[in-house]
Motif scaffolding. Structure first.
Motif, PDB file in Angstrom:
ATOM      1  N   UNK A  69      59.433 -54.638  43.017  1.00 54.93           N
ATOM      2  CA  UNK A  69      59.850 -55.760  42.526  1.00 54.93           C
ATOM      3  C   UNK A  69      60.838 -55.568  41.236  1.00 54.93           C
ATOM      4  N   UNK A  70      60.634 -54.537  40.458  1.00 56.76           N
ATOM      5  CA  UNK A  70      61.704 -54.298  39.471  1.00 56.76           C
ATOM      6  C   UNK A  70      63.052 -53.936  39.926  1.00 56.76           C
ATOM      7  N   UNK A 103      64.194 -55.203  42.920  1.00 61.51           N
ATOM      8  CA  UNK A 103      64.837 -56.627  43.331  1.00 61.51           C
ATOM      9  C   UNK A 103      65.120 -57.667  42.223  1.00 61.51           C
ATOM     10  N   UNK A 104      64.340 -57.397  41.138  1.00 63.61           N
ATOM     11  CA  UNK A 104      64.850 -58.051  39.793  1.00 63.61           C
ATOM     12  C   UNK A 104      66.109 -57.686  39.244  1.00 63.61           C
ATOM     13  N   UNK A 105      66.464 -56.501  39.368  1.00 64.81           N
ATOM     14  CA  UNK A 105      67.636 -56.185  38.557  1.00 64.81           C
ATOM     15  C   UNK A 105      68.893 -56.134  39.581  1.00 64.81           C
ATOM     16  N   UNK A 106      68.604 -56.281  41.096  1.00 62.84           N
ATOM     17  CA  UNK A 106      69.671 -56.162  41.663  1.00 62.84           C
ATOM     18  C   UNK A 106      70.195 -57.964  41.701  1.00 62.84           C
ATOM     19  N   UNK A 107      69.044 -58.655  41.523  1.00 60.00           N
ATOM     20  CA  UNK A 107      69.642 -60.333  41.446  1.00 60.00           C
ATOM     21  C   UNK A 107      70.308 -60.563  40.172  1.00 60.00           C
ATOM     22  N   UNK A 108      70.132 -59.747  39.366  1.00 60.60           N
ATOM     23  CA  UNK A 108      70.935 -60.034  37.864  1.00 60.60           C
ATOM     24  C   UNK A 108      72.298 -59.835  37.944  1.00 60.60           C
ATOM     25  N   UNK A 117      49.995 -47.351  45.320  1.00 59.97           N
ATOM     26  CA  UNK A 117      50.660 -48.447  46.140  1.00 59.97           C
ATOM     27  C   UNK A 117      50.920 -49.553  45.215  1.00 59.97           C
ATOM     28  N   UNK A 118      50.211 -49.662  44.235  1.00 58.38           N
ATOM     29  CA  UNK A 118      50.371 -50.764  43.057  1.00 58.38           C
ATOM     30  C   UNK A 118      51.753 -50.249  42.399  1.00 58.38           C
ATOM     31  N   UNK A 119      51.858 -49.238  41.999  1.00 59.75           N
ATOM     32  CA  UNK A 119      53.044 -48.547  41.378  1.00 59.75           C
ATOM     33  C   UNK A 119      54.270 -48.751  42.381  1.00 59.75           C
ATOM     34  N   UNK A 120      54.043 -48.479  43.660  1.00 58.07           N
ATOM     35  CA  UNK A 120      55.312 -48.856  44.556  1.00 58.07           C
ATOM     36  C   UNK A 120      55.721 -50.049  44.586  1.00 58.07           C
TER      37      UNK A 120
END
Length: 113
Positions: A104-105, A107-112, A96-99
């Motif tokens: 988060x990764x 969503x971070x790249x899509x915001x860039x 679950x932590x990996x998911x």
């Protein structure tokens, strides 16, 4: 669901009858319906699978997923407790932590962009 039922459903989805399918594959009349009473050859089932572009496992009832295995695993859709890394099962809490980290990764790249 048995093999014949899966074939009937696929034929219906593709707007052909089982009889038309048999004709197109070069099978004798009622060949597929006879599979309810006897085991078909692997070659014949493979012809049906290839025709509909589904896996043999799906036709034989070994998998609910009709797509052919491409060795891709979607971590978001994978049940917990079945993934491993270097031969060790990944515990549910770590999975679950990996998911979460991957979400988060993404969503971070899509915001860039």
């Amino acid at each position: 669901m048995c093999t014949v039922d899966r074939i009937k459903n696929l034929a219906k989805e593709h707007h052909i009858s089982v009889y038309e399918l048999e004709e197109q594959l070069g099978f004798g009349k009622n060949t597929i319906y006879q599979w309810t009473k006897r085991t078909p050859s692997v070659e014949r089932v493979k012809k049906v699978a290839d025709y509909f572009d589904v896996s043999l496992d799906y036709l034989m009832g070994r998998s609910a997923n009709e797509k052919i295995n491409t060795n891709k695993i979607d971590l978001a859709e994978t049940q917990q407790g079945i993934l491993s890394f270097e031969g060790k099962v990944i515990p549910d809490n770590e999975l679950e932590l990996i998911r979460k980290m991957l979400r988060n990764t993404q969503s971070d790249t899509s915001e860039d962009h």
